[in-house]
Design a protein around this motif. Structure first.
Motif, PDB file in Angstrom:
ATOM      1  N   VAL A   7      44.313  54.911  58.556  1.00  0.00           N
ATOM      2  CA  VAL A   7      45.040  53.865  57.832  1.00  0.00           C
ATOM      3  C   VAL A   7      44.046  53.159  56.913  1.00  0.00           C
ATOM      4  O   VAL A   7      42.905  52.907  57.294  1.00  0.00           O
ATOM      5  CB  VAL A   7      45.650  52.835  58.810  1.00  0.00           C
ATOM      6  CG1 VAL A   7      46.339  51.712  58.058  1.00  0.00           C
ATOM      7  CG2 VAL A   7      46.606  53.504  59.769  1.00  0.00           C
ATOM      8  N   LEU A   8      44.517  52.829  55.731  1.00  0.00           N
ATOM      9  CA  LEU A   8      43.687  52.144  54.741  1.00  0.00           C
ATOM     10  C   LEU A   8      44.487  51.003  54.133  1.00  0.00           C
ATOM     11  O   LEU A   8      45.623  51.197  53.699  1.00  0.00           O
ATOM     12  CB  LEU A   8      43.262  53.132  53.646  1.00  0.00           C
ATOM     13  CG  LEU A   8      42.528  52.590  52.437  1.00  0.00           C
ATOM     14  CD1 LEU A   8      41.169  52.011  52.844  1.00  0.00           C
ATOM     15  CD2 LEU A   8      42.345  53.699  51.410  1.00  0.00           C
ATOM     16  N   PHE A   9      43.901  49.811  54.126  1.00  0.00           N
ATOM     17  CA  PHE A   9      44.490  48.653  53.470  1.00  0.00           C
ATOM     18  C   PHE A   9      43.742  48.444  52.163  1.00  0.00           C
ATOM     19  O   PHE A   9      42.502  48.514  52.144  1.00  0.00           O
ATOM     20  CB  PHE A   9      44.346  47.405  54.345  1.00  0.00           C
ATOM     21  CG  PHE A   9      45.173  47.433  55.589  1.00  0.00           C
ATOM     22  CD1 PHE A   9      46.374  46.736  55.649  1.00  0.00           C
ATOM     23  CD2 PHE A   9      44.770  48.143  56.711  1.00  0.00           C
ATOM     24  CE1 PHE A   9      47.150  46.749  56.804  1.00  0.00           C
ATOM     25  CE2 PHE A   9      45.531  48.166  57.863  1.00  0.00           C
ATOM     26  CZ  PHE A   9      46.732  47.475  57.910  1.00  0.00           C
ATOM     27  N   VAL A  10      44.481  48.190  51.083  1.00  0.00           N
ATOM     28  CA  VAL A  10      43.841  48.078  49.769  1.00  0.00           C
ATOM     29  C   VAL A  10      44.322  46.834  49.028  1.00  0.00           C
ATOM     30  O   VAL A  10      45.529  46.602  48.916  1.00  0.00           O
ATOM     31  CB  VAL A  10      44.134  49.326  48.905  1.00  0.00           C
ATOM     32  CG1 VAL A  10      43.482  49.196  47.538  1.00  0.00           C
ATOM     33  CG2 VAL A  10      43.677  50.600  49.593  1.00  0.00           C
ATOM     34  N   GLU A  11      43.377  46.085  48.520  1.00  0.00           N
ATOM     35  CA  GLU A  11      43.652  44.979  47.601  1.00  0.00           C
ATOM     36  C   GLU A  11      43.344  45.489  46.201  1.00  0.00           C
ATOM     37  O   GLU A  11      42.275  46.048  45.967  1.00  0.00           O
ATOM     38  CB  GLU A  11      42.784  43.759  47.933  1.00  0.00           C
ATOM     39  CG  GLU A  11      43.033  42.565  47.046  1.00  0.00           C
ATOM     40  CD  GLU A  11      44.457  42.040  47.140  1.00  0.00           C
ATOM     41  OE1 GLU A  11      45.003  41.670  46.087  1.00  0.00           O
ATOM     42  OE2 GLU A  11      45.023  42.007  48.257  1.00  0.00           O
ATOM     43  N   LEU A  12      44.281  45.333  45.279  1.00  0.00           N
ATOM     44  CA  LEU A  12      44.106  45.788  43.904  1.00  0.00           C
ATOM     45  C   LEU A  12      43.824  44.601  42.996  1.00  0.00           C
ATOM     46  O   LEU A  12      44.504  43.581  43.079  1.00  0.00           O
ATOM     47  CB  LEU A  12      45.370  46.505  43.419  1.00  0.00           C
ATOM     48  CG  LEU A  12      45.814  47.716  44.240  1.00  0.00           C
ATOM     49  CD1 LEU A  12      47.174  48.193  43.765  1.00  0.00           C
ATOM     50  CD2 LEU A  12      44.779  48.833  44.166  1.00  0.00           C
ATOM     51  N   LYS A  13      42.837  44.759  42.122  1.00  0.00           N
ATOM     52  CA  LYS A  13      42.489  43.711  41.167  1.00  0.00           C
ATOM     53  C   LYS A  13      42.138  44.345  39.826  1.00  0.00           C
ATOM     54  O   LYS A  13      41.648  45.470  39.764  1.00  0.00           O
ATOM     55  CB  LYS A  13      41.270  42.902  41.642  1.00  0.00           C
ATOM     56  CG  LYS A  13      41.537  42.003  42.816  1.00  0.00           C
ATOM     57  CD  LYS A  13      42.417  40.857  42.410  1.00  0.00           C
ATOM     58  CE  LYS A  13      42.781  39.969  43.574  1.00  0.00           C
ATOM     59  NZ  LYS A  13      43.911  39.119  43.259  1.00  0.00           N
ATOM     60  N   SER A  14      42.371  43.577  38.755  1.00  0.00           N
ATOM     61  CA  SER A  14      41.893  43.997  37.440  1.00  0.00           C
ATOM     62  C   SER A  14      40.367  43.901  37.467  1.00  0.00           C
ATOM     63  O   SER A  14      39.785  43.369  38.419  1.00  0.00           O
ATOM     64  CB  SER A  14      42.461  43.080  36.357  1.00  0.00           C
ATOM     65  OG  SER A  14      41.953  41.768  36.520  1.00  0.00           O
ATOM     66  N   GLU A  15      39.717  44.390  36.427  1.00  0.00           N
ATOM     67  CA  GLU A  15      38.249  44.339  36.393  1.00  0.00           C
ATOM     68  C   GLU A  15      37.739  42.906  36.520  1.00  0.00           C
ATOM     69  O   GLU A  15      36.745  42.660  37.172  1.00  0.00           O
ATOM     70  CB  GLU A  15      37.713  44.975  35.108  1.00  0.00           C
ATOM     71  CG  GLU A  15      37.879  46.478  35.050  1.00  0.00           C
ATOM     72  CD  GLU A  15      37.245  47.233  36.206  1.00  0.00           C
ATOM     73  OE1 GLU A  15      36.251  46.772  36.808  1.00  0.00           O
ATOM     74  OE2 GLU A  15      37.769  48.324  36.520  1.00  0.00           O
ATOM     75  N   ALA A  16      38.422  41.967  35.907  1.00  0.00           N
ATOM     76  CA  ALA A  16      37.978  40.573  35.932  1.00  0.00           C
ATOM     77  C   ALA A  16      38.664  39.752  37.024  1.00  0.00           C
ATOM     78  O   ALA A  16      38.313  38.597  37.236  1.00  0.00           O
ATOM     79  CB  ALA A  16      38.239  39.915  34.573  1.00  0.00           C
ATOM     80  N   GLY A  17      39.617  40.355  37.729  1.00  0.00           N
ATOM     81  CA  GLY A  17      40.377  39.629  38.739  1.00  0.00           C
ATOM     82  C   GLY A  17      39.515  39.170  39.900  1.00  0.00           C
ATOM     83  O   GLY A  17      38.625  39.885  40.349  1.00  0.00           O
ATOM     84  N   LYS A  18      39.776  37.983  40.372  1.00  0.00           N
ATOM     85  CA  LYS A  18      39.032  37.399  41.493  1.00  0.00           C
ATOM     86  C   LYS A  18      39.888  37.425  42.753  1.00  0.00           C
ATOM     87  O   LYS A  18      41.080  37.136  42.699  1.00  0.00           O
ATOM     88  CB  LYS A  18      38.656  35.948  41.190  1.00  0.00           C
ATOM     89  CG  LYS A  18      37.876  35.753  39.905  1.00  0.00           C
ATOM     90  CD  LYS A  18      36.455  36.176  40.074  1.00  0.00           C
ATOM     91  CE  LYS A  18      35.679  35.840  38.807  1.00  0.00           C
ATOM     92  NZ  LYS A  18      34.481  36.603  38.693  1.00  0.00           N
ATOM     93  N   THR A  19      39.276  37.755  43.858  1.00  0.00           N
ATOM     94  CA  THR A  19      39.999  37.686  45.129  1.00  0.00           C
ATOM     95  C   THR A  19      40.074  36.227  45.571  1.00  0.00           C
ATOM     96  O   THR A  19      39.172  35.438  45.316  1.00  0.00           O
ATOM     97  CB  THR A  19      39.301  38.522  46.221  1.00  0.00           C
ATOM     98  OG1 THR A  19      37.935  38.115  46.319  1.00  0.00           O
ATOM     99  CG2 THR A  19      39.379  40.002  45.945  1.00  0.00           C
ATOM    100  N   THR A  20      41.163  35.918  46.262  1.00  0.00           N
ATOM    101  CA  THR A  20      41.310  34.574  46.810  1.00  0.00           C
ATOM    102  C   THR A  20      40.602  34.517  48.165  1.00  0.00           C
ATOM    103  O   THR A  20      40.258  35.547  48.754  1.00  0.00           O
ATOM    104  CB  THR A  20      42.800  34.222  47.011  1.00  0.00           C
ATOM    105  OG1 THR A  20      43.336  35.087  48.026  1.00  0.00           O
ATOM    106  CG2 THR A  20      43.592  34.356  45.716  1.00  0.00           C
ATOM    107  N   ALA A  21      40.402  33.319  48.650  1.00  0.00           N
ATOM    108  CA  ALA A  21      39.792  33.149  49.978  1.00  0.00           C
ATOM    109  C   ALA A  21      40.636  33.844  51.044  1.00  0.00           C
ATOM    110  O   ALA A  21      40.097  34.481  51.958  1.00  0.00           O
ATOM    111  CB  ALA A  21      39.623  31.668  50.292  1.00  0.00           C
TER     112      ALA A  21
END
Length: 120
Positions: A47-61
């Motif tokens: 199983v794999l969980f993935v967060e997707l972001k643009s190149e400049a996108g920041k992850t939230t806390a």
């Protein structure tokens, strides 16, 4: 969702289909737990969980908390950006997941640095 993230998600889901992996995405996450990863992908290799972001996108806390908690529990959780699609990293990861292969490395969710895994 930012246009780059939608493009990335579309391509990841197409790859999942081509490798016959199950993929889940909550289409309306407004009532879901904050920070939960965008995709859950399941195959013979796990199983794999993935967060997707643009190149400049920041992850939230909250997103960082989920990625760290999943990885800490021994579950693969990664942050993917469009550059990962273009480099072939996403394809390699999904191919390994479909082929029951143990990953050669994991990616640190906070800095995207690849961490080699010890040979079993």
């Amino acid at each position: 969702m930012v246009k780059a993230e939608a493009y990335l998600q579309s391509n990841v889901l197409k790859l999942c289909t081509s490798y016959r992996l199950l993929a889940y995405h909550t289409h309306d996450s407004r009532r879901s737990q904050p920070g939960f990863p965008d995709l859950v992908i399941v195959g013979p290799g796990g199983v794999l969980f993935v967060e997707l972001k643009s190149e400049a996108g920041k992850t939230t806390a909250d997103q960082e908390k989920w990625l760290a908690a999943l990885n800490g529990a021994g579950v693969r959780a990664e942050l993917w950006r469009p550059a990962d699609l273009y480099s072939g990293r996403i394809n390699d990861t999904l191919r390994d997941l479909a082929a029951k292969r143990r990953p050669r490395s994991v990616t640190c969710p906070s800095c995207t640095h690849k961490i080699p895994l010890e040979a079993a």
